[in-house]
Scaffold this active site. Structure first.
Site, PDB file in Angstrom:
ATOM      1  N   ASP A  31       0.861  -1.182   0.000  1.00  0.00           N
ATOM      2  CA  ASP A  31       0.000   0.000   0.000  1.00  0.00           C
ATOM      3  C   ASP A  31       0.898   1.233   0.000  1.00  0.00           C
ATOM      4  OD1 ASP A  31      -3.141   0.735   1.233  1.00  0.00           O
ATOM      5  OD2 ASP A  31      -1.596   2.278   1.171  1.00  0.00           O
ATOM      6  N   ILE A  32       0.552   2.171  -0.878  1.00  0.00           N
ATOM      7  CA  ILE A  32       1.388   3.363  -1.032  1.00  0.00           C
ATOM      8  C   ILE A  32       1.503   4.146   0.281  1.00  0.00           C
ATOM      9  CG2 ILE A  32      -0.387   5.034  -1.754  1.00  0.00           C
ATOM     10  CD1 ILE A  32       1.464   5.659  -4.154  1.00  0.00           C
ATOM     11  N   ASN A  88     -12.532  -2.535   3.797  1.00  0.00           N
ATOM     12  CA  ASN A  88     -13.520  -1.463   3.876  1.00  0.00           C
ATOM     13  C   ASN A  88     -14.481  -1.569   2.699  1.00  0.00           C
ATOM     14  OD1 ASN A  88     -12.042  -0.504   6.070  1.00  0.00           O
ATOM     15  ND2 ASN A  88     -10.759   0.789   4.783  1.00  0.00           N
ATOM     16  N   GLN A  95     -13.956   3.169   2.492  1.00  0.00           N
ATOM     17  CA  GLN A  95     -13.397   2.669   1.217  1.00  0.00           C
ATOM     18  C   GLN A  95     -13.141   3.865   0.312  1.00  0.00           C
ATOM     19  OE1 GLN A  95     -15.820  -0.207  -0.921  1.00  0.00           O
ATOM     20  NE2 GLN A  95     -14.122  -0.770  -2.276  1.00  0.00           N
ATOM     21  N   HIS A 101     -10.391  -4.889  -1.899  1.00  0.00           N
ATOM     22  CA  HIS A 101      -9.024  -5.162  -1.433  1.00  0.00           C
ATOM     23  C   HIS A 101      -9.022  -5.429   0.064  1.00  0.00           C
ATOM     24  CE1 HIS A 101      -9.849  -0.836  -1.311  1.00  0.00           C
ATOM     25  NE2 HIS A 101      -9.169  -0.835  -0.191  1.00  0.00           N
TER      26      HIS A 101
HETATM   27  P1  5GP Z   1      -9.367   1.975   1.187  1.00  0.00           P
HETATM   28  O1  5GP Z   1      -9.379   3.323   1.833  1.00  0.00           O
HETATM   29  O2  5GP Z   1     -10.210   1.962  -0.080  1.00  0.00           O
HETATM   30  O3  5GP Z   1      -9.709   0.853   2.125  1.00  0.00           O
HETATM   31  O4  5GP Z   1      -7.874   1.710   0.792  1.00  0.00           O
HETATM   32  C1  5GP Z   1      -7.316   2.102  -0.418  1.00  0.00           C
HETATM   33  C2  5GP Z   1      -5.830   2.056  -0.232  1.00  0.00           C
HETATM   34  O5  5GP Z   1      -5.219   2.124  -1.511  1.00  0.00           O
HETATM   35  C3  5GP Z   1      -5.266   3.216   0.602  1.00  0.00           C
HETATM   36  O6  5GP Z   1      -4.662   2.697   1.787  1.00  0.00           O
HETATM   37  C4  5GP Z   1      -4.247   3.870  -0.326  1.00  0.00           C
HETATM   38  O7  5GP Z   1      -3.052   4.250   0.326  1.00  0.00           O
HETATM   39  C5  5GP Z   1      -3.995   2.803  -1.370  1.00  0.00           C
HETATM   40  N1  5GP Z   1      -3.659   3.314  -2.696  1.00  0.00           N
HETATM   41  C6  5GP Z   1      -4.330   4.265  -3.391  1.00  0.00           C
HETATM   42  N2  5GP Z   1      -3.742   4.472  -4.582  1.00  0.00           N
HETATM   43  C7  5GP Z   1      -2.689   3.610  -4.646  1.00  0.00           C
HETATM   44  C8  5GP Z   1      -1.698   3.357  -5.647  1.00  0.00           C
HETATM   45  O8  5GP Z   1      -1.660   3.962  -6.719  1.00  0.00           O
HETATM   46  N3  5GP Z   1      -0.768   2.418  -5.364  1.00  0.00           N
HETATM   47  C9  5GP Z   1      -0.771   1.727  -4.174  1.00  0.00           C
HETATM   48  N4  5GP Z   1       0.184   0.831  -3.995  1.00  0.00           N
HETATM   49  N5  5GP Z   1      -1.689   1.952  -3.204  1.00  0.00           N
HETATM   50  C10 5GP Z   1      -2.634   2.882  -3.450  1.00  0.00           C
END
Ligand code: 5GP
Ligand code: ZN
Length: 143
Positions: A31-32, A88, A95, A101
């Site tokens: 995760d970035i 999420n 999310q 994911h």
């Molecule tokens: P959510 O908030 O939807 O549960 O998590 C999405 C996750 O995706 C976040 O933790 C965010 O840091 C990660 N993310 C968003 N864009 C990218 C990307 O381009 N590359 C990677 N490796 N992670 C990403």
């Protein structure tokens, strides 16, 4: 595959990622945000938005792969003492990327950069109310 989905682009290697594992079903990459070091996402390669869209076959294929990825993340650093795995679903549930994911968040100390808070509201529900909630969920099983 969705053309504009950021995770579909990662699956197609149109956006680079630090991939730690992939096969025909899943891709796992850092995760970035690196909430804690080693924070990893596991995604199905097939585009589905959230948990509500899994059929049993895809769910068993994806979930079956999570423990071995989790074990590898844990083994990668002796300071990792535990791990939160979270998923999420929907904006209200935090999310932000609408390609399903699972977050694997390694835990180092109870004081590292990850927090999860939910209140104990048990005193707000009578046995009758809990029974009503239980029955309502039960009735929708298989929807
Ligand atoms: P959510 O908030 O939807 O549960 O998590 C999405 C996750 O995706 C976040 O933790 C965010 O840091 C990660 N993310 C968003 N864009 C990218 C990307 O381009 N590359 C990677 N490796 N992670 C990403
Ligand atoms: Zn996608």
């Amino acid at each position: 595959m969705l053309k504009d989905c950021i995770f579909c682009k990662i699956v197609r290697n149109e956006i680079p990622s630090y991939t730690v594992y992939e096969d025909d079903i899943v891709k796992a990459f850092l995760d970035i945000s690196q909430g804690t070091p080693g924070h990893t996402l596991v995604i199905p390669k097939k585009h589905i938005a959230n948990i509500f869209e899994y059929d049993e076959e895809l769910a068993s294929e994806v979930f079956a792969r999570i423990p071995k990825i989790a074990r590898a993340v844990k083994a990668s650093n002796p300071d990792i003492k535990g791990m939160n795995i979270l998923n999420n679903n929907g904006q209200v549930a935090y999310q932000s990327v609408f390609h399903s994911h699972f977050h694997l968040v390694p835990r180092y100390t109870s004081n590292d950069d990850f927090k999860m808070i939910f209140k104990d509201n048990s005193n707000k529900y009578s046995p009758d109310q809990l029974k009503e909630i239980q029955e309502s969920i039960e009735q929708h099983m298989g929807d």
